[in-house]
Design a protein around this motif. Sequence first.
Motif: not given
Length: 442
Positions: A388-399
């Motif tokens: 999910l991280h790489y598919e969404s642009g690897a710009n942030g993370g998860f809460i």
Amino acid sequence: MAESELIHLAADISFLHTDYLWRMPGSWIGYPYYGTSEFYEDIARIADRGVMDMLFFGDTGGTPEDFGGSHEAVVRYGAKWPRHDMTPMIPIMSKAAPGVGFALTMSTTYQHPFHCARVFNGLDHVTRGRIAWNAVTSAYKNEAANYGFDVMMDHDERYLRAQEFLKVACALWDSVEPDVLILDRENGIYADPGKVHRIDFRGKYFNVRGPLPALPSPQHRPVIIQAGLSGPGLSLAASYAELQFSTRRTPATMKQHRAALDAKLAEVNRKPRDVGILWSVRVQVADSASEAQEKERRYLEAIPPQAGLVEMSAQFNVDFSKAKSGMRLADFAEQVKAEKGNYGSFEELLKTVDPKQTVEEFGRRFLVDRVLVASGTPKEIVDKLETLHYESGANGGFILARGFSALDNIREFVDFVVPELQRRGLSKKKYSGPTLRENLNN
Ligand SMILES: Cc1cc2nc3c(=O)[nH]c(=O)nc-3n(C[C@H](O)[C@H](O)[C@H](O)COP(=O)(O)O)c2cc1C
């Protein structure tokens, strides 16, 4: 904001005392309930151990009356009720844990920018540069009534006020220069008056002379978070935020959100990496996929059947106690829009749930299904987060959000999931600097 492609980690700890989580095994055992700090200090220590970036307290200053027209159901079930002001907890937690940062929510609709600038300056000093502000425009009727509004301010006007609020708050944080202090004991010169500036702001909503009567804080201004999903919300985030929260639930809608934010950023000459997105995710750690399902079943069992509808009423400003048998979610779309509920989130649900599901069936799963879910063994969870991280642009993370109870769930995450993230080089092994902003940037 997030210059690196590392996965940044946060946890939403707003509802650990409510939302049926207090009924879960491993929740609150051995701690005094809610009013004291020990529980929160231990959460901060655990998050610190997992090199998590931030713990987040959401806030709405109201007692929802949307379901059935009274507070009866929210109080009976403890649905987002009670809601203490968590500001005092932050200095105590920051003393217990030296690395993790803290995000606090304050409304741009009901508070004043001078008060806000002062409170966050104080919190940034006392946490030594580890504070973030979740700037919200507040979409809840009972909260509006508590602050003297018979009719809630219109959605787009709330965002106009928020634009001005942020402008004033930022001017106040800039009103005293970093090297103002002289402390010349011999000549009795405390500070340099030439480095302290009035802001003389006169606007539509606020008149503020300034300067802020405070020394600049370690981060200068808090890390600014804005979770707006609508056009005006994304514009506000694009102008001021360093982080966004988002409840998108599929790779396709995550990408759409990222693209919409990037387009708004381009309009104000900022670049995509200036604003990271933390995607809300419910994590269910277990030894096997079937055990994870069993844990989820136990949680669903702890939720009273009506509770999902109560929660939906509070979120969307619509009385779901009036839902007749067989009605679908889409039947309520016009009403949510008209009531100025969180239409952005509602639209996301319409796009992503089975359209044949009845409102009652949906309500039952609302508390577990509202956000992304990563469930199973640590390896399965990290596989999913990585994708999910790489598919969404690897710009942030998860809460971590929703249906996660403490202490057990946060401890499981730190003890089992974080080591796998670190082993794959996806998350930090140590804090990169003393401030929250430095940690989010690296
Ligand atoms: C993870 C997350 C946390 C949020 N926390 C709060 C909160 O604590 N208080 C609040 O009033 N709104 C909160 N919101 C609502 C947003 O600020 C925003 O109003 C909402 O996403 C709808 O977008 P819009 O305002 O652009 O229509 C939150 C939203 C998200 C996604």
